[in-house]
Design an enzyme around this catalytic site. Structure first.
Site, PDB file in Angstrom:
ATOM      1  N   GLU A  70     -30.112  23.851   3.505  1.00 13.06           N
ATOM      2  CA  GLU A  70     -30.833  21.891   3.896  1.00 13.06           C
ATOM      3  C   GLU A  70     -30.355  21.093   4.953  1.00 13.06           C
ATOM      4  O   GLU A  70     -29.903  21.602   5.741  1.00 13.06           O
ATOM      5  CB  GLU A  70     -30.295  22.035   2.570  1.00 13.06           C
ATOM      6  CG  GLU A  70     -30.968  22.579   1.238  1.00 13.06           C
ATOM      7  CD  GLU A  70     -30.668  22.373   0.347  1.00 13.06           C
ATOM      8  OE1 GLU A  70     -29.550  21.373  -0.360  1.00 13.06           O
ATOM      9  OE2 GLU A  70     -30.369  22.846  -0.841  1.00 13.06           O
ATOM     10  N   HIS A 119     -33.459  10.611  -2.322  1.00 16.10           N
ATOM     11  CA  HIS A 119     -34.271  11.983  -2.222  1.00 16.10           C
ATOM     12  C   HIS A 119     -35.598  11.672  -1.051  1.00 16.10           C
ATOM     13  O   HIS A 119     -36.160  10.404  -2.158  1.00 16.10           O
ATOM     14  CB  HIS A 119     -34.248  12.814  -3.316  1.00 16.10           C
ATOM     15  CG  HIS A 119     -34.297  14.684  -3.088  1.00 16.10           C
ATOM     16  ND1 HIS A 119     -35.273  15.041  -2.241  1.00 16.10           N
ATOM     17  CD2 HIS A 119     -33.659  15.208  -2.496  1.00 16.10           C
ATOM     18  CE1 HIS A 119     -35.131  16.272  -2.315  1.00 16.10           C
ATOM     19  NE2 HIS A 119     -33.813  16.317  -2.164  1.00 16.10           N
ATOM     20  N   ARG A 160     -30.016  13.460   4.485  1.00 19.34           N
ATOM     21  CA  ARG A 160     -30.930  12.347   3.464  1.00 19.34           C
ATOM     22  C   ARG A 160     -31.700  11.393   4.061  1.00 19.34           C
ATOM     23  O   ARG A 160     -32.461  11.243   3.395  1.00 19.34           O
ATOM     24  CB  ARG A 160     -30.874  13.087   2.487  1.00 19.34           C
ATOM     25  CG  ARG A 160     -30.666  14.087   1.502  1.00 19.34           C
ATOM     26  CD  ARG A 160     -30.438  14.744  -0.017  1.00 19.34           C
ATOM     27  NE  ARG A 160     -30.489  15.761  -0.361  1.00 19.34           N
ATOM     28  CZ  ARG A 160     -30.229  15.933  -0.811  1.00 19.34           C
ATOM     29  NH1 ARG A 160     -29.487  15.444  -2.084  1.00 19.34           N
ATOM     30  NH2 ARG A 160     -30.974  17.342  -1.426  1.00 19.34           N
ATOM     31  N   HIS A 168     -32.444   8.851  -6.881  1.00 19.40           N
ATOM     32  CA  HIS A 168     -31.996  10.686  -6.705  1.00 19.40           C
ATOM     33  C   HIS A 168     -30.048  11.036  -6.899  1.00 19.40           C
ATOM     34  O   HIS A 168     -29.521  11.336  -8.056  1.00 19.40           O
ATOM     35  CB  HIS A 168     -31.344  11.404  -5.637  1.00 19.40           C
ATOM     36  CG  HIS A 168     -31.251  12.429  -5.169  1.00 19.40           C
ATOM     37  ND1 HIS A 168     -32.393  13.261  -6.475  1.00 19.40           N
ATOM     38  CD2 HIS A 168     -30.432  13.366  -4.848  1.00 19.40           C
ATOM     39  CE1 HIS A 168     -32.073  14.602  -6.418  1.00 19.40           C
ATOM     40  NE2 HIS A 168     -30.544  14.826  -5.274  1.00 19.40           N
TER      41      HIS A 168
END
Length: 529
Positions: A118, A234, A282, A341
């Protein structure tokens, strides 16, 4: 305050991964333990986590615990605590093993679990379950273990306030049931594992339970909070038009498997933004998407996963959400936007969950241990919950032994009147002025809007407790965001677009002042280096 009362050795507030892990360990250690949760035992934020658990198991060539630590520190924008990061990362393999012993099933064979990558990670180190249903599998296993252990669960109850004696030590917890009837749990230890405060915003990946209750309760009890301005958005939430409340997440692992973000013209715009392109941290990706939408006048960007084989099998949760919206990821780029998020900040606690209030502990998203700093590395949240839950119980046991005989609880006083603003006003103000891209004028406007809508009232039910918490959190986040005059991690100031490591490389402590308002501790940034 009248109503029932009961006694316990430990009260755990929240039933996510941190809370249930701690409660199970506490019961195994012989502590009379009660879990308090607003909804059912499996209705917290954990079940919605898709990506997985970031953990180094030693079977991926080129990866190491030191690499995981380095990636976490890099994502944290200079505000992560290296000791906290090292403690959590190195506690991951053992915590995962114990979770599997409790029945959690992960993708892959026992000898070699499947791994994905990720954003912000330098290696494939994220273990997952059910493709993209990791949180749901963890919650299933922990709930089953809780029922097997006959853990006492008080569902349908909201925590109101921590009870304290004349020295300030916690002696229990006051609660309200679904009908607004009060109760008291007398206990020398209260562990908050209530999650974050995504409910401050109109659109979020969080369930309706994420209203900041734990942070608000701790602040009122005299604890310090920090890093509250760092709200992680997010980057990829399924966009189906303007929406309110929880929105379907499109896990970052889709990009980890090769999907690409494109703007409305089809341009893959992340290639020129960060060396890791679509797998940047992110905060970088969410800010880039927001800028691109503004530049192109679009309501969303698109995640192109049409080149991925076996999408439905690998990402069944995302696939089902897309199909329900009339999108086929095999042929259609997925429309996505950022949404609130994760709270990188929270109650100041050490890696053993101890706060500054004796007897009050905090674990998981509700806590600020220094793991996340200004931006959380993907899939470090479930990892933190597992490790923190275990360490919290060890701390409770150690403190209990040191303190000697149990503390005698006192009766709760009448519930105090608290500042409460209309939730819709708070959400509109925070969404418009305190999302991705903030400035002094907007933050002041948000503060004025919340202030104008605030009245003083005694919370009489769950909604009242939540609205009071959201009002307090809005005030606290806006105070911290206004004080931090730079751009760092999740905190993007359009009027101060540069990072200032000379004067502002420090966390901002927030406490309640004598009038009951959250304030940033004076001169918190003076001399910071």
């Amino acid at each position: 305050m009248t109503g029932w009362d009961a006694r316990a050795d430990l009260v755990v507030v929240g039933s996510g991964v941190a809370g249930l892990s701690a409660a199970l360990d506490a019961v195994a250690a012989g502590l009379r333990t009660v879990v308090v949760t607003k909804d059912g035992i499996g209705e917290g934020s954990t079940r919605w986590a898709q990506g997985g658990i970031a953990v180094v198991l030693g079977d991926i060539a080129g990866d190491s615990l030191d690499s995981h630590v380095a990636d976490t520190l890099a994502a944290g924008g200079g505000l992560s605590d290296p000791v906290a990061v090292g403690t959590v990362v190195r506690g991951g393999p053992g915590a995962l093993r114990r979770l599997r012993e409790r029945g959690a099933l992960f993708d892959g064979r026992d000898a070699r679990l499947d791994r994905t990558r990720e954003g912000g990670h330098s290696a494939f180190r994220v273990v997952h379950a059910g493709g993209d249903a990791t949180g749901a599998e963890i919650e299933r296993a922990l709930v089953a273990a809780a029922r097997s252990a006959q853990l006492t669960v008080l569902d349908g109850h909201v925590a109101v306030d921590a009870l304290r004696d004349v020295t300030g030590r916690v002696t229990g917890l006051s609660v309200l049931d679904a009908e607004g009837r009060p109760g008291v749990l007398h206990a020398p230890a209260v562990l908050l594992a209530t999650g974050g405060y995504g409910g401050l915003y109109a659109s979020t990946t969080n369930p309706p339970t994420a209203t900041g209750d734990g942070v608000a309760l701790a602040l009122r009890a005299g604890a310090t909070a920090s890093d509250l301005e760092f709200v992680q958005f997010h980057p990829t939430v399924l966009y189906t038009g303007p929406a309110q409340g929880r929105r379907p997440l499109v896990t970052e692992a889709v990009r980890g498997e090769g999907a690409v973000l494109r703007d409305r013209t089809g341009v893959a715009f992340m290639a020129g933004v960060h060396p890791r392109a679509d797998l940047a941290p992110r905060d970088v990706v969410a800010a880039a998407i927001t800028r691109r939408m503004a530049e192109t006048g679009a309501d969303c960007v698109h995640l192109d996963a049409t080149g991925l084989d076996g999408f439905a099998a690998r990402f069944p949760t995302v696939y089902a959400s897309c199909r329900a919206a009339g999108i086929d990821p095999a042929t259609d780029p997925i429309p996505v936007t950022p949404a609130a998020h994760y709270a990188c900040g929270g109650i100041v606690a050490d890696v053993d969950a101890r706060t500054g209030v004796p007897g009050l502990y905090a674990a998981g998203e509700v806590a600020r241990t220094g793991l996340h700093g200004a931006n959380r590395l993907a899939s470090n949240s479930l990892l933190e919950g597992l490790v923190a839950g275990e360490r919290a119980v060890r701390a409770v046991l150690a403190d209990r032994a040191f303190a000697g005989p149990g503390i005698v609880g006192r009766a709760a006083e009448p519930a105090p009147a608290l500042p409460v603003a209309d939730r819709s006003v708070v959400q509109r103000a925070m969404t418009r002025y305190a999302g991705i891209g903030r400035d002094a004028t907007g933050l002041a406007s948000a503060s004025d809007a919340v202030e104008a809508a605030t009245v003083t009232a005694v919370p009489l039910d769950r909604t009242g407790v939540e609205d009071a918490a959201l009002t307090l959190l809005a005030q606290a986040v806006l105070a911290a965001a206004g004080t931090r005059r730079e751009t760092r991690g999740c905190h993007v100031r359009t009027d101060f677009p540069e990072r200032d490591d000379v004067h502002q490389r420090a966390s901002l402590p927030v406490r309640m002042d004598a009038s009951g308002r959250p304030v940033v501790v004076a001169d918190a940034l003076v001399g910071a280096a």
